[in-house]
Design a protein around this motif. Structure first.
Motif, mmCIF file in Angstrom:
data_model
loop_
_atom_site.group_PDB
_atom_site.id
_atom_site.type_symbol
_atom_site.label_atom_id
_atom_site.label_comp_id
_atom_site.label_asym_id
_atom_site.label_seq_id
_atom_site.Cartn_x
_atom_site.Cartn_y
_atom_site.Cartn_z
ATOM 1 N N GLU A 130 41.064 47.970 32.174
ATOM 2 C CA GLU A 130 41.625 46.466 32.016
ATOM 3 C C GLU A 130 41.054 45.868 31.383
ATOM 4 O O GLU A 130 41.472 44.870 30.822
ATOM 5 C CB GLU A 130 41.067 46.329 33.307
ATOM 6 N N ARG A 131 38.810 46.080 30.615
ATOM 7 C CA ARG A 131 38.777 45.589 30.155
ATOM 8 C C ARG A 131 39.452 45.190 28.492
ATOM 9 O O ARG A 131 38.700 44.174 28.034
ATOM 10 C CB ARG A 131 37.045 45.466 29.821
ATOM 11 N N ARG A 132 39.626 46.484 27.704
ATOM 12 C CA ARG A 132 40.923 46.645 26.800
ATOM 13 C C ARG A 132 41.607 45.649 26.600
ATOM 14 O O ARG A 132 42.019 44.863 25.874
ATOM 15 C CB ARG A 132 40.923 47.874 26.515
ATOM 16 N N LYS A 133 42.607 45.682 27.961
ATOM 17 C CA LYS A 133 44.293 45.185 28.286
ATOM 18 C C LYS A 133 43.172 43.502 28.031
ATOM 19 O O LYS A 133 43.833 42.821 27.186
ATOM 20 C CB LYS A 133 44.467 45.294 29.089
ATOM 21 N N ALA A 303 33.306 42.462 49.837
ATOM 22 C CA ALA A 303 34.576 42.415 49.720
ATOM 23 C C ALA A 303 35.211 42.252 50.974
ATOM 24 O O ALA A 303 35.210 41.064 51.488
ATOM 25 C CB ALA A 303 35.452 43.536 49.007
ATOM 26 N N SER A 304 34.796 43.336 52.302
ATOM 27 C CA SER A 304 35.073 43.494 53.656
ATOM 28 C C SER A 304 34.602 42.963 54.410
ATOM 29 O O SER A 304 35.043 42.596 55.621
ATOM 30 C CB SER A 304 35.000 44.788 53.627
ATOM 31 N N LYS A 305 33.085 42.881 54.111
ATOM 32 C CA LYS A 305 32.504 41.629 55.163
ATOM 33 C C LYS A 305 32.384 40.393 55.445
ATOM 34 O O LYS A 305 32.148 39.482 56.241
ATOM 35 C CB LYS A 305 31.655 42.529 55.536
ATOM 36 N N GLU A 306 32.220 40.089 53.874
ATOM 37 C CA GLU A 306 31.920 38.749 53.832
ATOM 38 C C GLU A 306 32.717 37.884 52.596
ATOM 39 O O GLU A 306 32.815 36.721 52.355
ATOM 40 C CB GLU A 306 30.186 39.153 53.103
ATOM 41 N N GLY A 307 34.160 38.601 52.297
ATOM 42 C CA GLY A 307 34.421 37.585 51.846
ATOM 43 C C GLY A 307 34.215 37.726 50.095
ATOM 44 O O GLY A 307 35.154 37.186 49.086
ATOM 45 N N ILE A 308 33.459 38.322 49.300
ATOM 46 C CA ILE A 308 32.686 37.468 48.147
ATOM 47 C C ILE A 308 33.268 39.291 47.128
ATOM 48 O O ILE A 308 32.768 40.088 48.178
ATOM 49 C CB ILE A 308 31.519 37.949 48.188
ATOM 50 N N PHE A 309 33.823 38.878 45.895
ATOM 51 C CA PHE A 309 34.141 39.837 45.534
ATOM 52 C C PHE A 309 33.647 40.540 43.999
ATOM 53 O O PHE A 309 34.165 39.661 43.622
ATOM 54 C CB PHE A 309 36.139 39.185 45.346
ATOM 55 N N THR A 310 33.010 41.164 44.010
ATOM 56 C CA THR A 310 32.514 42.057 42.676
ATOM 57 C C THR A 310 32.204 42.961 42.357
ATOM 58 O O THR A 310 32.800 43.748 43.217
ATOM 59 C CB THR A 310 31.177 41.282 43.229
ATOM 60 N N GLY A 311 31.772 42.876 41.639
ATOM 61 C CA GLY A 311 32.279 44.657 41.052
ATOM 62 C C GLY A 311 31.176 45.869 41.364
ATOM 63 O O GLY A 311 30.142 45.062 42.079
ATOM 64 N N ILE A 312 31.218 46.587 40.158
ATOM 65 C CA ILE A 312 30.261 47.656 40.204
ATOM 66 C C ILE A 312 28.601 47.268 40.244
ATOM 67 O O ILE A 312 27.770 47.503 41.060
ATOM 68 C CB ILE A 312 29.924 49.149 39.766
ATOM 69 N N SER A 313 28.422 46.364 39.731
ATOM 70 C CA SER A 313 27.126 46.652 38.875
ATOM 71 C C SER A 313 26.715 44.923 39.581
ATOM 72 O O SER A 313 25.424 44.757 40.327
ATOM 73 C CB SER A 313 27.263 45.908 37.840
ATOM 74 N N GLY A 314 27.833 44.130 40.377
ATOM 75 C CA GLY A 314 27.122 43.133 41.780
ATOM 76 C C GLY A 314 26.876 44.301 42.481
ATOM 77 O O GLY A 314 26.035 43.892 43.707
ATOM 78 N N LEU A 338 25.758 38.236 41.098
ATOM 79 C CA LEU A 338 26.807 39.239 41.172
ATOM 80 C C LEU A 338 27.261 38.955 39.767
ATOM 81 O O LEU A 338 28.015 37.687 40.028
ATOM 82 C CB LEU A 338 27.845 38.862 42.495
ATOM 83 N N PRO A 339 27.342 39.545 38.908
ATOM 84 C CA PRO A 339 27.670 39.397 37.364
ATOM 85 C C PRO A 339 28.712 39.431 37.082
ATOM 86 O O PRO A 339 29.321 38.677 36.276
ATOM 87 C CB PRO A 339 27.008 40.786 37.356
ATOM 88 N N ASP A 340 29.714 39.884 37.809
ATOM 89 C CA ASP A 340 31.503 39.735 37.436
ATOM 90 C C ASP A 340 32.279 40.004 39.005
ATOM 91 O O ASP A 340 30.986 40.393 39.808
ATOM 92 C CB ASP A 340 31.496 40.696 36.666
ATOM 93 N N THR A 341 33.675 40.432 38.862
ATOM 94 C CA THR A 341 34.241 40.131 39.112
ATOM 95 C C THR A 341 34.965 41.441 39.660
ATOM 96 O O THR A 341 34.880 42.304 38.786
ATOM 97 C CB THR A 341 35.695 39.436 39.264
ATOM 98 N N SER A 342 35.453 41.916 40.960
ATOM 99 C CA SER A 342 35.763 43.824 40.899
ATOM 100 C C SER A 342 37.025 43.562 40.619
ATOM 101 O O SER A 342 37.333 44.906 40.448
ATOM 102 C CB SER A 342 36.024 43.774 42.538
ATOM 103 N N GLU A 343 38.421 42.618 40.176
ATOM 104 C CA GLU A 343 39.228 43.025 39.669
ATOM 105 C C GLU A 343 39.585 43.995 38.456
ATOM 106 O O GLU A 343 39.782 44.713 37.926
ATOM 107 C CB GLU A 343 40.094 41.848 39.150
ATOM 108 N N ARG A 344 37.969 43.956 37.084
ATOM 109 C CA ARG A 344 37.296 44.852 36.552
ATOM 110 C C ARG A 344 37.368 46.470 36.204
ATOM 111 O O ARG A 344 36.947 46.865 35.521
ATOM 112 C CB ARG A 344 36.195 43.932 35.819
#
Length: 384
Positions: A130-133, A303-314, A338-344
């Motif tokens: 995803e990051r390359r794209k 994500a599932s309990k707080e609605g906070i959508f972060t990635g592995i580093s988060g 929380l450094p970034d978003t989960s979509e990455r």
């Protein structure tokens, strides 16, 4: 303002059983027109954790995915580009080159697109597709380096390209503008948001070390009682090993650190100790190892309990904050990044258990009413 209060019952895995929450919805937000996308960088929100915090402790997260390209690295990119423009190292029309696990590359590509600089990013093979794209969507050229070269390999490739073509190398791992921008922005935002409020611990991992170094310096100057907790993967205990990174005159690493092994926390801990981190290392009070599976689970729980959508580093940073919270005195107040978003991370192991197709429970719900059923192996039903 419109206010409403609701009680939320949580699932058995949550730490607390009931949360009383008051939300405020602005009916007439103030209109703000920005001159360009970079003016949206920074001033990210702090959010209280309601269900996952241990009893007797307040836990907060600073959501850096509210930056325009969804990561804390937007700050770094703006810092190094503006610093280079002011110093004359970066001139109009020059190509900007950097080595990155992805988020810095995305941020640099954004700033370059806005400022009109050609951009070339070197990124090691294992990091998410995803990051390359995204970088290519932003107009950057992406040079993928072999995974055997690790982080030092992509750095050396960027150095070679800069030297051969006369390009500007942002040098995120050595550039002092990186941590100084965090001292001036991220650190000051935290001091503002917790002005007159309890704050006992600040928790963060490190990629370049810029967030840690800059925020820690700002906090130590104004709130020296706040404990600075630094995290690194248990699979790559570079700081814990006590072995320093051998450096070139530029401050870049000569080679891979002997304590490094591959770990799943993309964006954290390259295979060397960055100079930006090392130059501020005395600012931390505690070093905490983080396991990869814990990082994954914490990202899913947020994500599932707080609605906070972060990635592995988060997830990894939140795992560290939970470790601190479990041993901290009652009444402690802990902030983590929380450094970034989960979509990455959709092509990474974080999403291995997240399926695109309906599972059995979803199929049962679909079949509970007669219309518009899409059941595998059966003809689609539109109207019953």
């Amino acid at each position: 303002m419109l206010s409403f209060t609701q009680s939320i019952s949580t699932c058995p895995r949550a730490v607390k059983t009931t949360v009383k929450r008051t939300s405020k919805v602005s009916l007439a937000p103030k209109a703000v027109i920005h001159e360009n996308i970079t003016s949206l960088i920074g001033d990210t929100p702090v959010v209280k954790i309601n269900k996952l915090a241990p009893d007797g402790v307040e836990l907060y997260v600073k959501c850096e995915y509210f930056n325009p390209l969804s990561s804390v690295k937007d700050r770094l990119a703006l810092a190094v580009i503006e610093d280079a423009e002011k110093s004359g190292k970066l001139k109009p029309g020059m190509t900007v080159v950097e080595a990155t696990s992805g988020n810095t590359g995305i941020a640099v590509a954004m700033v370059c697109a806005q400022r009109g600089y050609p951009c070339v990013i070197c990124m090691a093979e294992p990091f998410s597709i995803e990051r390359r794209k995204i970088m290519r969507m932003l107009g950057a050229k992406v040079i993928v380096t072999p995974k055997g070269g690790k982080g030092t390999g992509m750095v050396k490739k960027a150095e070679e390209l800069a030297e051969k073509h006369g390009w500007f190398l942002t040098s995120q791992f050595e550039n002092e503008a990186n941590w100084k921008f965090h001292e001036k922005t991220t650190g000051q935002e935290i001091l503002r948001d917790f002005s007159g409020k309890n704050l006992t611990h600040f928790v963060t991992g490190y990629g370049t070390g810029g967030t840690f170094h800059g925020v820690a310096k700002a906090l130590k100057a104004k709130r020296p009682d706040v404990k600075i907790c630094l995290l690194e993967p248990s699979a790559a205990p570079l700081l814990a090993s006590g072995t320093k990174t051998e450096r070139k005159p530029s401050g870049a690493p000569v080679g891979s650190h002997p304590a490094f092994t591959p770990h799943p926390v993309q964006g954290w801990t390259p295979d060397f100790i960055p100079l930006v981190l090392e130059s501020g290392i005395d600012l931390h009070d505690e070093l905490i190892p983080i396991d990869g599976p814990d990082a994954m689970q914490c990202a899913k729980d947020l994500a599932s309990k707080e609605g906070i959508f972060t990635g592995i580093s988060g997830g990894a940073t939140f795992s560290g904050a939970l470790k601190v919270a479990r041993s901290a005195p009652k009444g402690s107040s802990i902030l983590c990044m929380l450094p970034d978003t989960s979509e990455r991370y959709m092509s990474t192991p974080l999403y291995d258990q997240i399926q695109a197709d309906m599972d059995e429970s979803e199929l049962e719900i679909a079949k509970s009413t007669p219309s518009f059923q899409l059941i595998p192996g059966q003809e689609p039903i539109l109207q019953a």
